[in-house]
Design a protein around this motif. Structure first.
Motif, mmCIF file in Angstrom:
data_model
loop_
_atom_site.group_PDB
_atom_site.id
_atom_site.type_symbol
_atom_site.label_atom_id
_atom_site.label_comp_id
_atom_site.label_asym_id
_atom_site.label_seq_id
_atom_site.Cartn_x
_atom_site.Cartn_y
_atom_site.Cartn_z
ATOM 1 N N GLY A 19 -1.667 12.810 0.323
ATOM 2 C CA GLY A 19 -2.382 13.397 1.452
ATOM 3 C C GLY A 19 -2.989 14.748 1.127
ATOM 4 N N LEU A 20 -2.255 15.569 0.399
ATOM 5 C CA LEU A 20 -2.764 16.896 0.038
ATOM 6 C C LEU A 20 -3.953 16.801 -0.911
ATOM 7 C CD1 LEU A 20 0.606 18.810 -0.457
ATOM 8 C CD2 LEU A 20 -1.054 19.111 1.404
ATOM 9 N N ILE A 21 -3.875 15.903 -1.877
ATOM 10 C CA ILE A 21 -4.966 15.755 -2.839
ATOM 11 C C ILE A 21 -6.205 15.175 -2.163
ATOM 12 C CG2 ILE A 21 -5.710 14.480 -4.896
ATOM 13 C CD1 ILE A 21 -2.838 14.913 -5.968
ATOM 14 N N ALA A 66 0.833 -1.209 0.000
ATOM 15 C CA ALA A 66 0.000 0.000 0.000
ATOM 16 C C ALA A 66 0.866 1.256 0.000
ATOM 17 C CB ALA A 66 -0.929 -0.011 1.218
ATOM 18 N N MET A 67 1.907 1.270 0.815
ATOM 19 C CA MET A 67 2.772 2.437 0.874
ATOM 20 C C MET A 67 3.572 2.607 -0.419
ATOM 21 S SD MET A 67 4.003 2.869 4.833
ATOM 22 C CE MET A 67 4.998 1.406 4.890
ATOM 23 N N GLN A 68 3.898 1.508 -1.084
ATOM 24 C CA GLN A 68 4.610 1.595 -2.356
ATOM 25 C C GLN A 68 3.773 2.355 -3.384
ATOM 26 O OE1 GLN A 68 7.640 1.132 -3.080
ATOM 27 N NE2 GLN A 68 7.755 0.850 -5.280
ATOM 28 N N VAL A 69 2.465 2.164 -3.337
ATOM 29 C CA VAL A 69 1.589 2.916 -4.251
ATOM 30 C C VAL A 69 1.702 4.409 -3.937
ATOM 31 C CG1 VAL A 69 -0.799 3.319 -4.952
ATOM 32 C CG2 VAL A 69 0.015 0.979 -4.612
ATOM 33 N N SER A 70 1.661 4.769 -2.650
ATOM 34 C CA SER A 70 1.802 6.178 -2.246
ATOM 35 C C SER A 70 3.150 6.745 -2.665
ATOM 36 C CB SER A 70 1.687 6.324 -0.725
ATOM 37 O OG SER A 70 0.383 6.088 -0.299
ATOM 38 N N ALA A 71 4.172 5.923 -2.646
ATOM 39 C CA ALA A 71 5.525 6.381 -2.967
ATOM 40 C C ALA A 71 5.738 6.591 -4.458
ATOM 41 C CB ALA A 71 6.548 5.371 -2.446
ATOM 42 N N ARG A 85 -8.516 12.738 -6.707
ATOM 43 C CA ARG A 85 -8.920 12.776 -5.292
ATOM 44 C C ARG A 85 -9.429 11.403 -4.857
ATOM 45 N NH1 ARG A 85 -12.611 14.092 -1.229
ATOM 46 N NH2 ARG A 85 -11.690 15.470 0.328
ATOM 47 N N ASP A 86 -10.210 10.738 -5.704
ATOM 48 C CA ASP A 86 -10.718 9.406 -5.364
ATOM 49 C C ASP A 86 -9.574 8.407 -5.180
ATOM 50 O OD1 ASP A 86 -13.353 10.273 -5.398
ATOM 51 O OD2 ASP A 86 -13.776 9.469 -7.398
ATOM 52 N N GLN A 87 -8.583 8.470 -6.071
ATOM 53 C CA GLN A 87 -7.428 7.574 -5.936
ATOM 54 C C GLN A 87 -6.685 7.861 -4.637
ATOM 55 O OE1 GLN A 87 -5.570 8.686 -9.693
ATOM 56 N NE2 GLN A 87 -5.577 6.519 -10.314
ATOM 57 N N ALA A 88 -6.447 9.133 -4.357
ATOM 58 C CA ALA A 88 -5.706 9.512 -3.152
ATOM 59 C C ALA A 88 -6.450 9.063 -1.894
ATOM 60 C CB ALA A 88 -5.463 11.017 -3.130
ATOM 61 N N THR A 89 -7.754 9.246 -1.884
ATOM 62 C CA THR A 89 -8.561 8.833 -0.730
ATOM 63 C C THR A 89 -8.492 7.320 -0.545
ATOM 64 O OG1 THR A 89 -10.038 10.714 -1.020
ATOM 65 C CG2 THR A 89 -10.879 8.873 0.264
ATOM 66 N N SER A 90 -8.602 6.579 -1.633
ATOM 67 C CA SER A 90 -8.524 5.120 -1.570
ATOM 68 C C SER A 90 -7.160 4.657 -1.070
ATOM 69 C CB SER A 90 -8.803 4.531 -2.961
ATOM 70 O OG SER A 90 -8.643 3.138 -2.942
ATOM 71 N N ILE A 91 -6.100 5.313 -1.540
ATOM 72 C CA ILE A 91 -4.744 4.970 -1.101
ATOM 73 C C ILE A 91 -4.599 5.207 0.396
ATOM 74 C CG2 ILE A 91 -2.314 5.684 -1.258
ATOM 75 C CD1 ILE A 91 -2.924 6.241 -4.291
ATOM 76 N N LYS A 140 7.770 12.971 -1.426
ATOM 77 C CA LYS A 140 6.970 13.990 -2.113
ATOM 78 C C LYS A 140 5.694 13.380 -2.684
ATOM 79 C CE LYS A 140 7.255 17.372 -5.850
ATOM 80 N NZ LYS A 140 6.591 16.821 -7.011
ATOM 81 N N ASN A 141 5.806 12.233 -3.329
ATOM 82 C CA ASN A 141 4.621 11.569 -3.874
ATOM 83 C C ASN A 141 3.628 11.223 -2.766
ATOM 84 O OD1 ASN A 141 5.714 11.709 -6.443
ATOM 85 N ND2 ASN A 141 6.381 9.578 -6.485
ATOM 86 N N ASN A 142 4.127 10.721 -1.653
ATOM 87 C CA ASN A 142 3.264 10.369 -0.531
ATOM 88 C C ASN A 142 2.573 11.608 0.040
ATOM 89 O OD1 ASN A 142 2.228 8.529 1.530
ATOM 90 N ND2 ASN A 142 3.607 9.600 2.913
#
Length: 121
Positions: A104-106, A41-46, A53-59, A98-100
């Motif tokens: 959170g910001l999105i 899961a964190m690898q996706v954030s990285a 926004r939907d992707q970010a929320t799901s992540i 930065k990607n992670n």
């Protein structure tokens, strides 16, 4: 090197993070499983760039479930340290951090309830 790093066995976890899990997350089969789940899961954030926004929320929700499940399946005195160690190993470059942060910001402010231990599969 890209943010994705090297994943020779194609399991969604960078090789150096896989090695960390193999060395340090062997308290139980469940602990190993949830460390791997959180690492994926964190690898996706990285690695994700400009998620919706939907992707970010799901992540974020997937990451929170991973954190909760690892904590539920680790000795009480080690749970937070285990999550912190895995987080540090996953977000170990400026680009990955930065990607992670962008995820959170999105996502913005969202309400996430802490999953119960029976949510861990």
């Amino acid at each position: 090197m890209t943010a994705a790093g090297i994943d020779n066995n194609h399991n969604g976890i960078r090789d150096e993070v896989d090695a960390l899990i193999s060395r340090e997350y062997q308290e139980s089969v469940a602990q190993t499983k949830y460390a791997q789940q959180l690492a994926r899961a964190m690898q996706v954030s990285a690695t994700i760039v400009k998620p919706s926004r939907d992707q970010a929320t799901s992540i974020l929700k997937t990451n929170m479930l991973g954190v909760a499940c690892l904590r539920y399946n680790t000795s009480t005195d080690k749970g937070d340290a285990d999550v912190s160690k895995l987080t540090a190993a996953t977000f170990n470059t400026t680009g990955r951090r930065k990607n992670n942060e962008e995820v959170g910001l999105i996502a913005g402010i969202i309400s996430i309830s802490v999953p119960r231990s029976d949510a861990c599969k």
